[in-house]
Design a protein around this motif. Structure first.
Motif, PDB file in Angstrom:
ATOM      1  N   SER A  85      29.224  46.094  39.813  1.00 49.52           N
ATOM      2  CA  SER A  85      28.929  46.987  38.686  1.00 49.52           C
ATOM      3  C   SER A  85      28.161  46.231  37.619  1.00 49.52           C
ATOM      4  O   SER A  85      27.509  46.828  36.771  1.00 49.52           O
ATOM      5  N   ASP A  86      28.189  44.897  37.670  1.00 50.39           N
ATOM      6  CA  ASP A  86      27.393  44.116  36.720  1.00 50.39           C
ATOM      7  C   ASP A  86      25.911  44.501  36.795  1.00 50.39           C
ATOM      8  O   ASP A  86      25.226  44.558  35.778  1.00 50.39           O
ATOM      9  N   TYR A 117      34.347  43.494  27.204  1.00 53.43           N
ATOM     10  CA  TYR A 117      33.986  42.675  28.367  1.00 53.43           C
ATOM     11  C   TYR A 117      32.856  41.746  27.946  1.00 53.43           C
ATOM     12  O   TYR A 117      31.806  42.219  27.484  1.00 53.43           O
ATOM     13  N   VAL A 161      34.838  49.978  27.529  1.00 57.42           N
ATOM     14  CA  VAL A 161      35.539  49.718  28.773  1.00 57.42           C
ATOM     15  C   VAL A 161      36.904  50.396  28.668  1.00 57.42           C
ATOM     16  O   VAL A 161      37.620  50.214  27.699  1.00 57.42           O
ATOM     17  N   ASP A 190      32.901  52.054  31.202  1.00 56.51           N
ATOM     18  CA  ASP A 190      33.110  51.074  32.268  1.00 56.51           C
ATOM     19  C   ASP A 190      34.549  51.230  32.766  1.00 56.51           C
ATOM     20  O   ASP A 190      35.497  50.829  32.092  1.00 56.51           O
ATOM     21  N   ALA A 192      36.114  49.851  35.360  1.00 59.12           N
ATOM     22  CA  ALA A 192      36.424  48.814  36.361  1.00 59.12           C
ATOM     23  C   ALA A 192      37.897  48.859  36.785  1.00 59.12           C
ATOM     24  O   ALA A 192      38.239  48.476  37.902  1.00 59.12           O
ATOM     25  N   TYR A 193      38.770  49.344  35.871  1.00 55.63           N
ATOM     26  CA  TYR A 193      40.218  49.333  36.155  1.00 55.63           C
ATOM     27  C   TYR A 193      40.818  50.723  36.321  1.00 55.63           C
ATOM     28  O   TYR A 193      42.045  50.869  36.321  1.00 55.63           O
ATOM     29  N   THR A 219      33.664  49.847  40.199  1.00 56.40           N
ATOM     30  CA  THR A 219      33.483  48.676  41.044  1.00 56.40           C
ATOM     31  C   THR A 219      34.484  48.686  42.190  1.00 56.40           C
ATOM     32  O   THR A 219      35.581  49.231  42.043  1.00 56.40           O
ATOM     33  N   SER A 221      35.369  45.771  43.297  1.00 58.96           N
ATOM     34  CA  SER A 221      35.884  44.395  43.201  1.00 58.96           C
ATOM     35  C   SER A 221      37.386  44.336  42.974  1.00 58.96           C
ATOM     36  O   SER A 221      38.073  43.483  43.528  1.00 58.96           O
ATOM     37  N   LYS A 222      37.908  45.209  42.136  1.00 60.50           N
ATOM     38  CA  LYS A 222      39.317  45.094  41.738  1.00 60.50           C
ATOM     39  C   LYS A 222      40.193  45.971  42.623  1.00 60.50           C
ATOM     40  O   LYS A 222      41.003  45.479  43.396  1.00 60.50           O
ATOM     41  N   ARG A 230      30.491  42.203  46.361  1.00 59.29           N
ATOM     42  CA  ARG A 230      29.537  42.593  45.320  1.00 59.29           C
ATOM     43  C   ARG A 230      29.059  44.029  45.535  1.00 59.29           C
ATOM     44  O   ARG A 230      27.966  44.270  46.033  1.00 59.29           O
TER      45      ARG A 230
HETATM   46  C1  LIG Z   1      35.472  42.923  36.698  1.00 55.63           C
HETATM   47  C2  LIG Z   1      34.727  43.764  35.731  1.00 55.63           C
HETATM   48  C3  LIG Z   1      33.444  44.225  36.007  1.00 55.63           C
HETATM   49  C4  LIG Z   1      32.627  43.612  37.107  1.00 55.63           C
HETATM   50  O1  LIG Z   1      32.663  44.202  38.259  1.00 55.63           O
HETATM   51  P1  LIG Z   1      31.750  43.703  39.468  1.00 55.63           P
HETATM   52  O2  LIG Z   1      31.605  44.960  40.218  1.00 55.63           O
HETATM   53  O3  LIG Z   1      32.546  42.661  40.177  1.00 55.63           O
HETATM   54  O4  LIG Z   1      30.447  43.204  38.954  1.00 55.63           O
HETATM   55  C5  LIG Z   1      32.831  45.105  35.131  1.00 55.63           C
HETATM   56  N1  LIG Z   1      33.451  45.477  34.003  1.00 55.63           N
HETATM   57  C6  LIG Z   1      34.660  45.020  33.678  1.00 55.63           C
HETATM   58  C7  LIG Z   1      35.289  45.455  32.412  1.00 55.63           C
HETATM   59  C8  LIG Z   1      35.333  44.146  34.533  1.00 55.63           C
HETATM   60  O5  LIG Z   1      36.525  43.681  34.182  1.00 55.63           O
END
Ligand SMILES: *Cc1c(COP(=O)(O)O)cnc(C)c1O
Length: 362
Positions: A85-86, A117, A161, A190, A192-193, A219, A221-222, A230
């Motif tokens: 997501s970066d 973030y 976020v 965002d 992400a969580y 994302t 990732s988490k 990625r």
């Molecule tokens: C971990 C995180 C991301 C990054 O996610 P990637 O998909 O690994 O690049 C983006 N925003 C926040 C707030 C995060 O904690």
């Protein structure tokens, strides 16, 4: 002789959490999922064939977009796949923010909160766009006039976020709605969580939602245990996706990551079992920390932010002492954060080891 542009010369790059190599370490510092990717994801990896790697990958990751659209009940044209997501965040800045040489003061810049973030700031500096940063209030609450402050500063893009990092706090959907309707530019939420939270903002990007300025960032990732792959994606009204699409690399996600990401989204129900385990550990660890006298911030993420009690060593010392025991947590060198530690939720055994080590430090 330096050939760098001035903003790159000045740039302080993002500091990722450590990735130590020793095998016996307990790694609770970068919010990775402690459980391995589910079987369906690993199985799809075994199906990768050389012939598919010989060719360029599908340019728009259409199969992934179809699956993600189905999972969120939106159209495929409302999804963009990105290299983490970066990359999505970087694309949005490229498409919507003016470089400071082309503008006055903070006009056309990026609206942020503090803390947030820490990558946002780095991405804005790379693009050399001005930022307007609004401090959060007590307990990381957003000020009621947040959007107005960004408007007054002339921001064209803003990022929040939710749930918030690095505190874990969740803002309500009503609050996100209010900001989206008050803000005159594009607002990135965002998420992400979001996999560990009770609410998300997906309904704000659906057709007929009444909003045309919300871009949700997700994302794998988490939640999906795929930080090493990625893969991230955006969900937004189709015109926003079309804009971002013009500025991305032609083949920004590779064949293997598209295939695994598609398997991951399709296995959502199975993956969600790890979310339940993480959430139940989150409440167990929170209670244990509170019993030790820590102030723990309410979290809807896969980590906890905690302030040590007065009779414990300070946060930075705790971070160092744990590292000596091969337990890695996160400590931020930031005025608002340096008296706290951030702990990613591990497996029950890893969390027990952490709690025991904290007990011994007192
Ligand atoms: C971990 C995180 C991301 C990054 O996610 P990637 O998909 O690994 O690049 C983006 N925003 C926040 C707030 C995060 O904690």
């Amino acid at each position: 002789m330096s050939y760098e542009r001035e903003n790159i010369k000045r740039l302080k790059a993002y500091t990722p959490g450590e990735q130590p190599r020793a095998a016996e370490i307990i790694k609770l510092n970068t919010n990775e999922n402690p459980y391995p990717p589910v079987e369906a994801i690993m199985h799809s990896l075994t199906e990768v064939q050389g012939e598919q790697l010989r060719k360029y990958p599908p340019a728009t990751a259409q199969e992934f977009r179809d699956s993600a659209a189905k999972a969120h009940d939106v159209q495929s044209s409302q999804i963009i796949a990105t290299n983490g997501s970066d990359e999505l965040l970087r694309l949005a800045i490229t498409c919507y923010c003016e470089p400071s040489g082309d503008t006055e003061g903070t006009q056309g810049g990026l609206g942020l909160t503090d803390p947030t973030y820490s990558l946002y700031n780095v991405l804005a500096n790379i693009h050399d766009t001005p930022m307007f940063v609004v401090p959060l209030e007590d307990e990381y609450a957003m000020p009621a006039d947040l959007a107005k402050q960004w408007n007054d500063a002339g921001c064209k893009l803003a990022m929040i976020v939710n749930p918030h990092a690095p505190s874990g706090r969740a803002y309500s959907l009503d609050q996100i709605k209010q900001i989206a309707s008050d803000f005159n530019g594009i607002i990135i939420v965002d998420e992400a969580y979001a996999d560990f939270a009770e609410e998300d903002a997906v309904e704000l990007v659906k057709e007929n939602s009444g909003f045309d300025n919300v871009l949700i960032s997700r994302t794998l990732s988490k939640g999906y245990s795929l930080a090493g792959l990625r893969f991230g994606y955006g969900i937004a009204p189709a015109p926003i996706i079309d804009t971002l699409d013009k500025a991305r690399d032609s083949y920004n996600t590779d064949y293997i990551s598209q295939k695994l990401a598609t398997a991951a989204i399709n296995a959502r129900e199975d993956v969600a079992k790890s979310w339940d385990k993480v959430k139940s550990e989150r409440s167990r660890v929170e209670k244990a920390l509170v019993a030790m006298g820590y102030k723990v911030y309410p979290s809807q993420t896969n980590f906890l932010l905690a302030m040590p009690p007065v009779d414990a060593p300070d946060a930075e010392t705790i971070y160092q002492k744990l590292a000596e025991k091969y337990i890695f947590i996160r400590h931020f060198d930031h005025p608002n954060m340096c008296d706290k530690i951030r702990i990613s939720m591990g497996t029950p055994a890893q969390n027990d080891a952490l709690l025991k080590a904290l007990e011994e430090l007192k």
